[in-house]
Design a protein around this motif. Structure first.
Motif, PDB file in Angstrom:
ATOM      1  N   ILE A  30       1.468  -0.823   0.042  1.00  0.00           N
ATOM      2  CA  ILE A  30       0.789  -0.215   0.242  1.00  0.00           C
ATOM      3  C   ILE A  30       0.677   1.038  -0.198  1.00  0.00           C
ATOM      4  O   ILE A  30       1.842   1.293   0.822  1.00  0.00           O
ATOM      5  CB  ILE A  30      -0.596  -0.155   0.844  1.00  0.00           C
ATOM      6  CG1 ILE A  30      -2.159  -1.184   1.316  1.00  0.00           C
ATOM      7  CG2 ILE A  30      -1.214   1.423   1.479  1.00  0.00           C
ATOM      8  CD1 ILE A  30      -3.066  -1.106   2.274  1.00  0.00           C
ATOM      9  N   TYR A  31       0.699   2.268  -1.059  1.00  0.00           N
ATOM     10  CA  TYR A  31       1.446   3.150  -1.070  1.00  0.00           C
ATOM     11  C   TYR A  31       1.068   4.524  -0.659  1.00  0.00           C
ATOM     12  O   TYR A  31      -0.782   4.622  -0.957  1.00  0.00           O
ATOM     13  CB  TYR A  31       1.929   3.185  -2.414  1.00  0.00           C
ATOM     14  CG  TYR A  31       2.812   2.781  -2.878  1.00  0.00           C
ATOM     15  CD1 TYR A  31       4.360   2.577  -2.907  1.00  0.00           C
ATOM     16  CD2 TYR A  31       1.973   1.287  -3.265  1.00  0.00           C
ATOM     17  CE1 TYR A  31       5.035   1.435  -3.335  1.00  0.00           C
ATOM     18  CE2 TYR A  31       2.901   0.172  -4.254  1.00  0.00           C
ATOM     19  CZ  TYR A  31       4.156   0.152  -4.010  1.00  0.00           C
ATOM     20  OH  TYR A  31       5.077  -0.654  -4.894  1.00  0.00           O
ATOM     21  N   GLY A  32       1.365   5.901  -0.275  1.00  0.00           N
ATOM     22  CA  GLY A  32       0.292   6.536   0.737  1.00  0.00           C
ATOM     23  C   GLY A  32       1.499   7.447   1.223  1.00  0.00           C
ATOM     24  O   GLY A  32       2.283   6.919   1.231  1.00  0.00           O
ATOM     25  N   THR A  33       0.914   8.832   1.546  1.00  0.00           N
ATOM     26  CA  THR A  33       1.420  10.101   1.953  1.00  0.00           C
ATOM     27  C   THR A  33       1.675   9.807   3.793  1.00  0.00           C
ATOM     28  O   THR A  33       0.511   8.569   4.092  1.00  0.00           O
ATOM     29  CB  THR A  33       1.084  10.977   1.956  1.00  0.00           C
ATOM     30  OG1 THR A  33      -0.041  11.247   2.268  1.00  0.00           O
ATOM     31  CG2 THR A  33       1.255  11.550  -0.074  1.00  0.00           C
ATOM     32  N   ARG A  34       2.408  10.435   4.255  1.00  0.00           N
ATOM     33  CA  ARG A  34       2.625   9.776   5.720  1.00  0.00           C
ATOM     34  C   ARG A  34       1.021  10.135   6.347  1.00  0.00           C
ATOM     35  O   ARG A  34       1.353   9.331   7.415  1.00  0.00           O
ATOM     36  CB  ARG A  34       3.581  10.844   6.075  1.00  0.00           C
ATOM     37  CG  ARG A  34       4.047  10.572   7.986  1.00  0.00           C
ATOM     38  CD  ARG A  34       5.456  11.859   8.270  1.00  0.00           C
ATOM     39  NE  ARG A  34       4.813  12.707   8.161  1.00  0.00           N
ATOM     40  CZ  ARG A  34       5.333  13.739   7.899  1.00  0.00           C
ATOM     41  NH1 ARG A  34       6.463  13.908   6.347  1.00  0.00           N
ATOM     42  NH2 ARG A  34       5.311  14.815   8.002  1.00  0.00           N
ATOM     43  N   LEU A  35       0.067  10.803   6.273  1.00  0.00           N
ATOM     44  CA  LEU A  35      -1.129  11.710   6.484  1.00  0.00           C
ATOM     45  C   LEU A  35      -1.940  10.385   6.158  1.00  0.00           C
ATOM     46  O   LEU A  35      -2.161   9.540   7.341  1.00  0.00           O
ATOM     47  CB  LEU A  35      -1.572  12.664   6.620  1.00  0.00           C
ATOM     48  CG  LEU A  35      -2.911  13.146   7.316  1.00  0.00           C
ATOM     49  CD1 LEU A  35      -2.750  12.330   9.140  1.00  0.00           C
ATOM     50  CD2 LEU A  35      -3.813  14.052   6.867  1.00  0.00           C
ATOM     51  N   THR A  36      -1.928  10.090   5.683  1.00  0.00           N
ATOM     52  CA  THR A  36      -3.025   8.552   4.842  1.00  0.00           C
ATOM     53  C   THR A  36      -2.612   7.815   4.477  1.00  0.00           C
ATOM     54  O   THR A  36      -3.443   7.174   5.805  1.00  0.00           O
ATOM     55  CB  THR A  36      -2.677   8.971   3.246  1.00  0.00           C
ATOM     56  OG1 THR A  36      -3.116   9.780   2.686  1.00  0.00           O
ATOM     57  CG2 THR A  36      -3.644   7.959   2.035  1.00  0.00           C
ATOM     58  N   LEU A  37      -1.545   6.881   5.834  1.00  0.00           N
ATOM     59  CA  LEU A  37      -0.562   5.797   5.891  1.00  0.00           C
ATOM     60  C   LEU A  37      -1.348   6.232   7.707  1.00  0.00           C
ATOM     61  O   LEU A  37      -1.701   4.866   8.419  1.00  0.00           O
ATOM     62  CB  LEU A  37       0.666   5.736   5.733  1.00  0.00           C
ATOM     63  CG  LEU A  37       0.912   5.044   4.408  1.00  0.00           C
ATOM     64  CD1 LEU A  37       2.479   4.745   4.352  1.00  0.00           C
ATOM     65  CD2 LEU A  37       0.661   4.379   3.747  1.00  0.00           C
ATOM     66  N   GLY A  38      -1.096   7.340   8.219  1.00  0.00           N
ATOM     67  CA  GLY A  38      -1.381   7.209   9.317  1.00  0.00           C
ATOM     68  C   GLY A  38      -2.865   7.047   9.814  1.00  0.00           C
ATOM     69  O   GLY A  38      -3.266   6.272  10.684  1.00  0.00           O
TER      70      GLY A  38
END
Lengths: 556, 556
Positions: A93-101
């Motif tokens: 899964i790929y996402g920016t920091r907030l998205t992954l958080g």
């Protein structure tokens, strides 16, 4: 189409002909890359259903080809289905920091955090997934760290915008990367998938900064405590509430689990800047003078168990709304939620609060996170795609978005409004929409995934007319009735109101049974059917209602 | 308060703190006069309920005092409860010709037409009901023949506005009788009850004529047939559709039972002027060239079984929507109906129709029948009441109406926002709100009036988690279990999905029974409770769901 050569395929598993559960796929040869996996909330016709997620049959059937999931941003309609997807199919899964958080919170709840490979990206990242190269561009939306996605394939470039507006004075100084978009467009875009939420709305959506000014004004006018309800995930809005509280010398307290979660994650990761000592526990806030208190709470959509609803009925232990307090609804009700929100506004007024509610265009206390018609046209103009596929919207929005695309020069025959499961196949620069893959709604009910239509029909029947259970015991030896028919009902109005109605119904059932026995009918099914019909006809004649009738025969 | 002298009392049995089921009462000494008796539709939380009507306990307890019912106009929220009222309490009914025509339809359906004394009035009528003299004034609204009501009592004059706007260019030439209102105000109004529907809306509601111009424009642009959906009772709107059809040389056909009913009554009574030969059967319309056809249909609120909804899904035998047809939604969705209306718009677009939908202020194809803030202020200014009671609205509307009244000079302490059942008692010119009479919602379910909360709770439970029936037969002689526990479920998800779940649950129930029997527990209730608990706990642990469990013990 040359069946020997690879084809570029574009499809939606959710998000078109609907609002919610966004999930899109790009396939080239044997490589499938997914974009988002959202959920949506059921409407009132789906009784007892908690959540709707995309049907992933196609992915399960092609599990060896799935290279990964790219998540454009951290809203529920883009991430809510991820744990259910991962329970059936593992993938990075790929996402920016907030998205992954925000995704991590869900993975922890589902015990999937250890088993999932999560890769943090930003708008400068480049990823290679089989034959598909993926890069990104920065957009604005009502949550930080949103991405548009660029897929370079041997057949050409596909762009998926994610959710966006063009906020040229953004709260976090992160302007939309228009230069990068222009560059992508200049290189040539074979197909654009762009979101359609506000395709019916003329003009240009106001900047989030606009809300900040009105918040400060409202905070300044407030003589007692100020309670602001908004989407927890709208970190910019939270920041502007924090700023207004700082300017007016108020401490801030939080109500609602998701508000506390998001503030924690966003503050930890540096998306939210809270002055030292401003955040206080609600018990502490209760001890302060009312003009020194600001509250951020969940429930702006009228959710019955969220903080705002409970505040409005004085059902929240930690905090009470007192006469003279100010309550700001910094959100617009999503269609379907209007009635619940109105009820809350009424109850807050009854408590004596000054309530600031209604359309953001009037109050200035809310702006949309989605671009309006001029912004959608700007995106289309920047990308100047050959093919255009409007996504993320109900049909009328997709339809209006098509009109916008035509108005800026995309050819009518190059615009494809697709439904979930329709596949756009592109080969040698020519697109065809001739295939379908499985797609639809998967219903989540408690711990179960997948609920059938018979079950929902039964629930609807039960909810409207109730149930009548009819029990008869017979002798195993000679089929003689030993006891019953006994009638027990739940949810059926007339059982309690009308004297002797059930007794009479039982007599009708007995008569039916005797008649069948005289005819030497002895099969359970026919006996059950006989009881059901006789009782059903009797009750309909008497009450014009058709409760569900459940006949049970016990042979002993 | 002097208990020896008569008191003027004003109360609502429905219509305040809500939209719908309007019913108000004026009492002086032993004379009660009622105004309107409406119904409202249940929201989705009231499962299986058809209709909500006022609780009339107070009237049944004072049946000897009730002198009559005055009906201000023929909308459902003012007449829908009348047959249920008359089934319990006879009284004369006063209304204008159209209002009585619409009430008669209901009385016929309920077999009450013979037994009911109906008296036709107009805006010039004067009635004496005991100590109360009643006269009227003409107002505008979205149905013809609306009345405001003036009650002259020994204590002073009370005015009830009915529903109104100030349409200074009305479609039927019947202007609001402003001179009469001024005269009433000049003589002195002790208390004004005025409707609050649009108290949140600034400005002045546009004239109904405004819609006519836009209808003609839309009809002119339409290349094929035009389908207009609106409230059947909006006779002015129907007239303007007829006019637009006439100007553009179209025949008109009707779809929907209430549309046909209203057009018949209104045309018979002379409220509607239909050119000779314009009205055709739908089969005839189908034979005409599409540009010669106009259709008027019901369903503008998204009602699932009404004509528009069925047209949108091609489920209407008589007529089909074809690509290129124009569909006009000449109505604004009432809060709660937005989602259903949006679904219909989507489906019409999918059929290829040109759909004109959305806010009337944008399309010009709908205006409200209720006055906005400036009109409410105008009424308050004309009547210059000593006491003001805002009615006909949810709390926030009543609250905003109070602010409007204060802005034109009514004293804050003379404005009473009352709930249903609150009584405003006026004696010697002084008002007090210190008493309550019974008031509330009576639920109609099929042929039954009155549904309790246990029943609704059961229906909600059934609708979300379903039911599990557990049957055991025992020997009458020694209490030995002869058969069972057998488990049968409806609406419970896991019964079909999970292998052996019900079998395991049955084992849990058997174990519980054996344990109780070993303890020599033999009472039905305790045995049932034991089975219920053991199965409930087992299923909750396995599924996180709590279906309703209905244990049945048959002793044979």
């Amino acid at each position: 189409m040359n069946s020997q050569c690879p084809v570029l395929s574009i499809f939606a598993l959710g998000g078109v002909y609907e609002i919610g559960k966004n999930m899109y796929g790009i396939q080239y040869a044997d490589d499938i890359v997914l974009i988002d996996c959202g959920s949506k909330f059921p409407d009132e016709s789906l009784l007892g259903i908690d959540l709707i997620i995309p049907d992933i049959t196609y992915l399960l059937d092609n599990s060896d080809k799935v290279r990964g999931l790219i998540v454009t941003h951290g809203h529920e309609d883009h991430i809510g289905g991820i744990p259910y997807l991962l329970r059936q199919l593992q993938m990075p899964i790929y996402g920016t920091r907030l998205t992954l958080g925000l995704i991590d919170v869900k993975l922890k709840e589902h015990g999937l955090i250890q088993s999932t490979h999560r890769i943090e990206i930003d708008s400068k990242s480049q990823i290679t997934l089989g034959t598909i190269s993926v890069s990104f561009f920065r957009t604005n939306h009502s949550i930080p760290d949103c991405l548009g996605v660029v897929f370079d394939t041997p057949e050409g470039t596909v762009v998926q915008t994610g959710d966006f507006k063009f906020d040229l004075t953004p709260v976090n100084q992160q302007s939309p990367d228009i230069h990068r978009m222009a560059e992508i467009g200049q290189k040539g875009v074979l197909a654009l998938l762009s979101e359609s939420t506000n395709a019916e709305r003329p003009g240009f959506t106001p900047s989030e900064k606009h809300v900040g000014e009105h918040l400060i004004e409202a905070f300044n006018k407030a003589k007692q405590k100020v309670i602001v309800s908004t989407f927890a995930s709208n970190v910019y809005r939270l920041q502007q509430v924090i700023d207004a509280a700082e300017i007016t010398n108020r401490k801030l307290t939080l109500l609602g689990r998701s508000m506390i979660n998001v503030v924690n994650i966003a503050a930890q990761q540096g998306y939210l800047h809270i002055p030292e000592g401003m955040l206080v526990e609600t018990e502490v806030a209760n001890q302060l003078a009312p003009e020194q208190v600001a509250v951020l709470c969940t429930g702006s959509q009228g959710e019955p168990y969220a903080a705002l609803s409970r505040l409005s009925t004085s059902n929240l232990r930690q905090l009470k709304v007192l006469p003279g307090d100010t309550v700001i609804l910094s959100a617009t009700p999503i269609p379907g939620n209007e009635r619940n929100v109105a009820r809350i506004v009424d109850n807050l007024f009854i408590l004596g609060a000054r309530v600031i509610y209604g359309s953001g265009s009037v109050t200035g206390l809310h702006v949309s996170g989605h671009g309006s018609q001029e912004e959608l046209k700007l995106m289309l103009t920047l990308m100047k795609p050959k093919y255009f596929i409007p996504i993320h919207g109900e049909y009328r929005m997709l339809f209006q978005h098509r009109m916008l695309a035509e108005s800026v020069g995309v050819e009518h025959r190059h615009i494809h409004i697709i439904n979930n499961g329709d596949v756009v196949d592109i080969q040698d620069g020519t697109a065809r929409v001739e295939r379908k893959i499985p797609a639809g709604s998967t219903l989540v009910d408690g711990l179960g995934i997948g609920v059938g239509s018979v079950l929902l029909r039964d629930r609807k029947h039960l909810s409207e007319d109730g149930i009548l259970v009819v029990v008869v015991t017979r002798s195993k030896i000679d089929g003689k009735i030993l006891s019953g028919p006994d009638l027990i009902s739940r949810g059926f109005n007339y059982a309690t109101n009308s004297d002797g109605l059930l007794e009479e119904a039982a007599l009708a059932a007995t008569a039916a049974l005797h008649k069948l026995q005289e005819e030497h009918v002895n099969q359970w099914n026919r006996l059950k059917q006989g009881m059901k019909e006789s009782i059903g006809q009797f009750l309909y004649a008497k009450t014009k209602r058709r409760p569900m009738i459940l006949p049970i025969i016990m042979d002993v």
